[in-house]
Design an enzyme around this catalytic site. Structure first.
Site, short mmCIF file in Angstrom:
data_model
loop_
_atom_site.label_atom_id
_atom_site.label_comp_id
_atom_site.label_asym_id
_atom_site.label_seq_id
_atom_site.Cartn_x
_atom_site.Cartn_y
_atom_site.Cartn_z
N ASN A 1 -9.41 17.28 -91.30
CA ASN A 1 -8.65 16.24 -90.12
C ASN A 1 -7.34 16.13 -90.39
O ASN A 1 -6.91 15.56 -91.46
CB ASN A 1 -9.35 14.95 -90.24
CG ASN A 1 -8.91 14.03 -89.30
OD1 ASN A 1 -8.01 14.30 -88.49
ND2 ASN A 1 -9.42 12.89 -89.30
N ARG B 1 -10.90 19.05 -86.75
CA ARG B 1 -11.10 17.85 -85.73
C ARG B 1 -9.72 17.89 -84.89
O ARG B 1 -8.69 18.19 -85.13
CB ARG B 1 -10.72 16.39 -86.27
CG ARG B 1 -10.80 15.40 -85.56
CD ARG B 1 -10.39 13.93 -86.13
NE ARG B 1 -10.42 13.02 -85.07
CZ ARG B 1 -10.11 11.82 -85.36
NH1 ARG B 1 -9.64 11.27 -86.61
NH2 ARG B 1 -10.01 10.81 -84.38
N HIS C 1 -12.73 8.84 -80.07
CA HIS C 1 -13.92 8.46 -80.94
C HIS C 1 -15.12 8.93 -80.52
O HIS C 1 -16.23 8.56 -81.16
CB HIS C 1 -14.20 6.88 -81.01
CG HIS C 1 -12.94 6.08 -81.56
ND1 HIS C 1 -12.68 4.87 -81.57
CD2 HIS C 1 -12.19 6.67 -82.76
CE1 HIS C 1 -11.81 4.46 -82.36
NE2 HIS C 1 -11.44 5.55 -82.98
N ARG D 1 -2.81 -1.79 -81.95
CA ARG D 1 -2.46 -1.47 -80.70
C ARG D 1 -3.21 -2.45 -79.46
O ARG D 1 -3.93 -3.32 -80.17
CB ARG D 1 -3.66 -0.36 -80.17
CG ARG D 1 -3.03 0.99 -80.75
CD ARG D 1 -3.94 2.09 -80.07
NE ARG D 1 -3.68 3.49 -81.09
CZ ARG D 1 -4.57 3.94 -81.57
NH1 ARG D 1 -5.94 3.55 -81.43
NH2 ARG D 1 -4.44 5.03 -82.04
N GLU E 1 -17.93 10.73 -89.08
CA GLU E 1 -17.34 11.80 -87.98
C GLU E 1 -17.33 13.13 -88.84
O GLU E 1 -17.67 14.33 -88.18
CB GLU E 1 -15.95 11.53 -87.78
CG GLU E 1 -16.37 10.19 -86.93
CD GLU E 1 -14.82 9.49 -86.40
OE1 GLU E 1 -14.34 8.67 -87.76
OE2 GLU E 1 -14.03 9.47 -85.54
#
Ligand code: ADP
Length: 408
Positions: free
Chosen positions: A10, A94, A190, A251, A394
């Site tokens: 990643n 990823r 996601h 956010r 993940e």
């Protein structure tokens, strides 16, 4: 059954996270991170599944250097787990944005690289960094391979799982030509996490994906929620970018877009506004304390009103989306909580679940507390909807994707 060792990457603009899996068992052999790539104080940290820890501090100038450092660390006599780089069968990467083309993971070819490059327009902060990781890995593997065996690289896209969302759910009610000209629509992110926990939930509940309706709630620093029918995502809260939807660590999630014009009139630049919406809003912006829920829980207990408002706004937004997603499915069967907050904070799960009994979601407060951050059921025995906590992984999902692509 063929065994494979798959390295999962990643890659961000200045960091590179990695994990090595033995497949198909999904056994994690080693994991690590290179941070501050390009800075003088870059470092690598690594830990094996037995808990052997390695830390190297040295300047790492770019992603290729970082990748070389990763390979050396994995091969380290004392702290590594492999003797030879040839033991690695594939590298899973990823990639944040797969646009409308990728509805599943793919083996990386020159064409895939071109597509990821083109999609950088939609994900300027992420796709170029992901690509740097891919190119660095390809370079290091092509030079280190002595036996002529080719290492395959695969890409797992954050957006892919959401490509099944119907047009009426992914379209913004803007002039249609904006979609035609610029591909402005909701994509969702996601996806790998939502897919992973949904599959685990089906396994745990011994249900087939057909005719099962799920809501998966991923609450970490980034937060999103997804409605899943027949194993397919039918709506999700993030949009063109990860900014839309739930309140997150920094956010804002959903806001009235007219606020942007209002702030420009007040003298802010568009750059300042987008920075504020992404990095200075959410839990951090509201509380003026921290983006970490643990700090906010503590501050709220000590009487900090802004911290309490941040927590309440966060929980309220999740509850509102759960209600909305209940309305787009005939009947909800399973709801899953995951991500740093979803897995760890029983208090947040309790806040979110309050009043959800009217849509069949009955939390068992004791089970909710006792489950800790482990996999388990947290609903009452009579709850029409099964509530689960499932830690996301993940990276394991990416390794599984790479494995099944190689087995095809
Ligand atoms: P990311 O989205 O960056 O992968 P994580 O999924 O690891 O982040 O989630 C990070 C967040 O999880 C932290 O900011 C923190 O708010 C929250 N968190 C972690 N542990 C706990 C805990 N025990 N109680 C409450 N919140 C927690």
């Amino acid at each position: 059954m063929k065994h494979m060792k798959i390295l999962v990457i990643n890659c961000g603009s200045s960091s590179l996270k990695y994990q090595l899996f033995l497949m198909p068992e999904g056994l994690n052999l080693i994991k690590g991170i290179v941070e501050k790539i390009g800075a003088a104080d870059s470092f690598l940290k690594q830990e094996t599944k037995e808990g052997k820890k390695l830390e190297i501090k040295k300047p790492i100038t770019d992603h290729t250097e970082a990748f070389k450092a990763v390979v050396d660390a994995i091969l380290d006599n004392e702290y590594g787990v492999l003797h030879n780089i040839n033991e690695i069968d594939a590298v899973g990467h990823r990639v944040v944005h797969g646009g409308e083309k990728y509805n599943e993971s793919a083996i990386i070819t020159d064409d895939v690289i071109k597509d990821i490059e083109m999609l950088s327009d939609l994900a300027p902060l992420h796709n170029p960094a992901n690509l740097q990781g891919i190119k660095a890995a390809m370079e290091v593997f092509s030079s280190k391979k002595a036996d002529g065996k080719e290492v395959k690289h695969s890409a797992t896209f954050d957006t892919a799982f959401h490509q099944t969302i119907p047009d009426y759910a992914y379209m913004y009610a803007l002039p249609y030509e904006l979609y035609e000209k610029y591909k402005i629509r909701r994509y969702g992110f996601h996806g790998t996490s939502h897919r992973y926990v949904a599959n685990k939930a089906l396994e745990l509940c011994k249900r087939a994906k057909e005719n099962t309706n799920l809501i998966t709630v991923h609450l970490g620093n980034g937060c999103s929620i997804t409605a899943i029918h027949n194993g397919k995502s039918i709506d999700t809260s993030m949009g063109l970018t990860p900014l839309e939807g739930l309140v997150m660590g920094t956010r804002s999630g959903d806001i009235d877009p007219a606020i942007i014009h209002y702030l420009i009139e007040k003298g802010l630049t568009d750059k300042e506004i987008i920075e504020m919406l992404n990095k200075k809003s959410g839990l951090l912006g509201l509380s003026e304390v921290s983006n970490d829920l643990r700090d906010l829980e503590k501050a709220a207990l000590e009487g900090n009103k802004k911290a309490q408002i941040a927590i309440d706004t966060f929980a309220y937004r999740v509850k509102k989306y759960i209600g909305a997603f209940c309305a787009v499915m005939v009947k909800l069967d399973i709801i899953v909580f995951t991500g740093g907050i979803g897995q760890n904070s029983y208090l947040m799960r309790e806040r979110i679940s309050k009043c959800l009994e009217n849509v069949g979601i009955h939390l068992d407060k004791e089970r909710n507390k006792l489950v800790g951050n482990h996999t388990g059921m947290i609903s009452t025995d009579y709850s029409p909807v099964t509530m689960l906590v499932i830690p996301t992984d993940e990276e394991e999902q990416m390794a599984r994707d790479a494995y099944s692509l190689l087995m095809k």
